[in-house]
Design a protein around this motif. Structure first.
Motif, short mmCIF file in Angstrom:
data_model
loop_
_atom_site.label_atom_id
_atom_site.label_comp_id
_atom_site.label_asym_id
_atom_site.label_seq_id
_atom_site.Cartn_x
_atom_site.Cartn_y
_atom_site.Cartn_z
N LYS A 65 2.42 5.00 2.47
CA LYS A 65 1.20 5.52 3.11
C LYS A 65 0.24 6.09 2.08
O LYS A 65 -0.98 5.94 2.20
CB LYS A 65 1.58 6.58 4.14
N ARG A 66 0.80 6.73 1.06
CA ARG A 66 -0.05 7.23 -0.03
C ARG A 66 -0.71 6.07 -0.77
O ARG A 66 -1.88 6.13 -1.16
CB ARG A 66 0.76 8.10 -1.00
N MET A 67 0.08 4.99 -0.98
CA MET A 67 -0.45 3.82 -1.67
C MET A 67 -1.58 3.17 -0.86
O MET A 67 -2.58 2.69 -1.42
CB MET A 67 0.66 2.80 -1.92
N MET A 68 -1.45 3.16 0.47
CA MET A 68 -2.50 2.60 1.32
C MET A 68 -3.80 3.40 1.19
O MET A 68 -4.88 2.83 1.04
CB MET A 68 -2.05 2.60 2.78
N GLU A 69 -3.66 4.72 1.25
CA GLU A 69 -4.85 5.58 1.12
C GLU A 69 -5.54 5.36 -0.23
O GLU A 69 -6.76 5.26 -0.31
CB GLU A 69 -4.45 7.05 1.28
N LYS A 70 -4.70 5.27 -1.27
CA LYS A 70 -5.25 5.09 -2.61
C LYS A 70 -5.93 3.73 -2.74
O LYS A 70 -7.01 3.60 -3.35
CB LYS A 70 -4.13 5.22 -3.64
N THR A 71 -5.33 2.70 -2.16
CA THR A 71 -5.90 1.34 -2.23
C THR A 71 -7.23 1.28 -1.49
O THR A 71 -8.20 0.65 -1.95
CB THR A 71 -4.92 0.31 -1.62
N GLU A 72 -7.28 1.92 -0.32
CA GLU A 72 -8.53 1.93 0.46
C GLU A 72 -9.64 2.66 -0.30
O GLU A 72 -10.81 2.27 -0.23
CB GLU A 72 -8.28 2.59 1.81
N GLU A 73 -9.28 3.74 -1.00
CA GLU A 73 -10.28 4.51 -1.74
C GLU A 73 -10.79 3.76 -2.96
O GLU A 73 -12.00 3.75 -3.26
CB GLU A 73 -9.69 5.84 -2.18
N GLY A 75 -10.59 0.41 -3.62
CA GLY A 75 -11.23 -0.87 -3.34
C GLY A 75 -10.83 -1.91 -4.38
O GLY A 75 -9.69 -1.95 -4.82
N GLY A 76 -11.80 -2.77 -4.77
CA GLY A 76 -11.50 -3.78 -5.77
C GLY A 76 -11.16 -5.12 -5.15
O GLY A 76 -11.32 -5.34 -3.94
N GLU A 77 -10.70 -6.03 -6.02
CA GLU A 77 -10.38 -7.38 -5.56
C GLU A 77 -9.10 -7.39 -4.73
O GLU A 77 -8.18 -6.61 -4.98
CB GLU A 77 -10.22 -8.31 -6.77
N ASN A 78 -9.04 -8.35 -3.79
CA ASN A 78 -7.85 -8.56 -2.96
C ASN A 78 -7.38 -7.29 -2.25
O ASN A 78 -6.18 -7.07 -2.04
CB ASN A 78 -6.70 -9.11 -3.81
N VAL A 79 -8.31 -6.42 -1.88
CA VAL A 79 -7.94 -5.16 -1.21
C VAL A 79 -7.22 -5.43 0.10
O VAL A 79 -6.17 -4.85 0.38
CB VAL A 79 -9.20 -4.30 -0.96
N GLN A 80 -7.81 -6.34 0.88
CA GLN A 80 -7.23 -6.60 2.20
C GLN A 80 -5.83 -7.21 2.09
O GLN A 80 -4.94 -6.87 2.88
CB GLN A 80 -8.16 -7.55 2.98
N GLU A 81 -5.68 -8.07 1.10
CA GLU A 81 -4.36 -8.70 0.91
C GLU A 81 -3.31 -7.65 0.56
O GLU A 81 -2.20 -7.67 1.08
CB GLU A 81 -4.46 -9.75 -0.20
N ARG A 82 -3.68 -6.72 -0.33
CA ARG A 82 -2.73 -5.66 -0.72
C ARG A 82 -2.44 -4.73 0.46
O ARG A 82 -1.31 -4.29 0.66
CB ARG A 82 -3.30 -4.88 -1.90
N ASP A 84 -2.55 -5.55 3.62
CA ASP A 84 -1.70 -6.27 4.58
C ASP A 84 -0.23 -6.22 4.17
O ASP A 84 0.67 -6.06 5.02
CB ASP A 84 -2.16 -7.72 4.69
N LYS A 85 0.03 -6.37 2.87
CA LYS A 85 1.41 -6.31 2.37
C LYS A 85 2.00 -4.92 2.61
O LYS A 85 3.16 -4.78 3.02
CB LYS A 85 1.45 -6.65 0.89
N LEU A 86 1.19 -3.90 2.35
CA LEU A 86 1.67 -2.53 2.55
C LEU A 86 1.94 -2.25 4.03
O LEU A 86 2.95 -1.64 4.40
CB LEU A 86 0.65 -1.53 2.01
N LYS A 87 1.03 -2.75 4.90
CA LYS A 87 1.21 -2.56 6.34
C LYS A 87 2.47 -3.26 6.83
O LYS A 87 3.19 -2.74 7.70
CB LYS A 87 -0.01 -3.09 7.09
#
Length: 358
Positions: A65-73, A75-82, A84-87
């Motif tokens: 969940k921390r990784m998801m928050e960090k990824t959303e903040e 951004g960058g390339e392939n954000v949605q793909e990453r 989705d994997k975390l979800k």
């Protein structure tokens, strides 16, 4: 007022600290205790494994969940793909978390239904009743072995009489007249007597005495659980057992069958030890001047030499020895002399054959 409903699920006690030192080691109750401890250990290991799995799952879930928050903040390339994997991984862990909740409910139910026993219910302070000795007792203090042996010597006839009783009423009345018999020493004597009866092949009598032994153990267990002197509780036990439900009676029957199994196992060990001792004594009596067993030496001889000794034919033996390798012949004859099968000074004497030496 004591709630006797708790007593319905108490396992018969076999606390090894309460087992008298004179009981055969390992005693039957130690065997029962060992099996119980193994069950408790297995249950504890299951609980620890479960808690470890829960801890790891919660830790990983929080990390994702921390990784998801960090990824959303970030951004960058392939954000949605990453994301989705975390979800996906979070979803799997949440399913695992749900499974753990079901498992926890199952473990709690199992622990709740586990019968009470001296290991799970009593604290160390109540495992034994300690009676302060008088001044005279302090002056002539005896070891537990001496006290137990003295009790057995003094009350053997009474203990055996109790062991032969056939119903609860007669047992209750006899113990009422002889309350000193309601103790660990008497229970231990009954256990050893069961083993002796099995060794004597008195199987039916052994089974009956084993039943009386279980009754005594249940009385002692009840006394420990309600923290009273056993002499003050045995009448309560006999009143209770007369109206006990089927589940409780079946539990006693299971304990009875288990005790019989342990008695038979111990009797086999005892008989084997006796047979081995007798065999060893006979072997020592057979030993020749050189310390060898003639039976063992005879069995190790070549067949041609065996025939000579069985027939007590000296010329035949001389002929066989001449045909053998000299080193081998000396080896076998040396062993025959050391075992007493061959007497060097007896020109015409062959010592007894295998059957004679037995």
């Amino acid at each position: 007022m004591v709630d006797y409903s708790k007593w319905d699920h108490i396992e018969v006690s076999d606390d090894e600290d309460d087992t008298h030192p004179n009981v055969d080691t390992p005693s039957l109750f130690r065997w029962r205790h060992q099996a119980r401890v193994e069950r408790m250990t297995e249950q504890q290991n299951e609980r620890e494994s479960f808690e470890e799995g829960v801890s790891k799952t919660k830790g990983r879930l929080a990390e994702l969940k921390r990784m998801m928050e960090k990824t959303e903040e970030e951004g960058g390339e392939n954000v949605q793909e990453r994301l989705d994997k975390l979800k996906l991984e979070i979803g799997e862990l949440e399913k695992q978390e749900k499974h753990f909740k079901e498992k926890e409910a199952e473990l709690k139910k199992k622990e709740r239904l586990t019968p009470w026993n001296v290991d799970t219910l009593s604290s160390a302070g109540f495992e034994k009743t300690i009676i302060n000795p008088t001044d005279d007792e302090k002056k002539s203090k005896k070891s537990d072995d001496d006290i137990g042996k003295d009790f057995w010597d003094e009350h053997e006839k009474e203990i055996k009489h109790y062991g032969m009783l056939r119903d609860y009423d007669s047992s209750s009345e006899f113990l009422r007249k002889n309350p000193h018999l309601v103790c660990e020493a008497a229970a231990n004597y009954l256990t050893i007597w069961c083993i002796t009866l099995e060794c004597q092949e008195k199987h039916d009598l052994m089974s009956h005495v084993a039943r009386q032994t279980i009754v005594m153990q249940y009385i002692l267990e009840l006394a420990r659980q309600i923290r009273k002197d056993p002499r003050d509780t045995f009448l309560t036990f006999f009143k209770r057992i007369k109206v006990a439900d089927e589940q409780y009676v079946e539990a006693m029957d299971d304990e009875h069958r288990a005790l019989i199994g342990r008695v038979k196992e111990r009797a086999k060990i005892r008989m084997k030890a006796i047979e081995d001792e007798i065999e060893e004594e006979e072997r020592k009596k057979r030993l020749g001047p050189g310390g060898l067993d003639p039976v063992e030496v005879f069995d190790s001889l070549p067949q041609s030499m065996k025939d000579c000794f069985e027939k007590k034919d000296i010329p035949m033996l001389q002929k066989v020895l001449k045909e053998m390798d000299p080193t081998e012949a000396r080896f076998h004859m040396k062993r025959c002399i050391d075992s007493g099968m061959w007497v060097p000074d007896g020109k015409t004497e062959l010592a007894g054959t295998q059957e004679d030496k037995k």
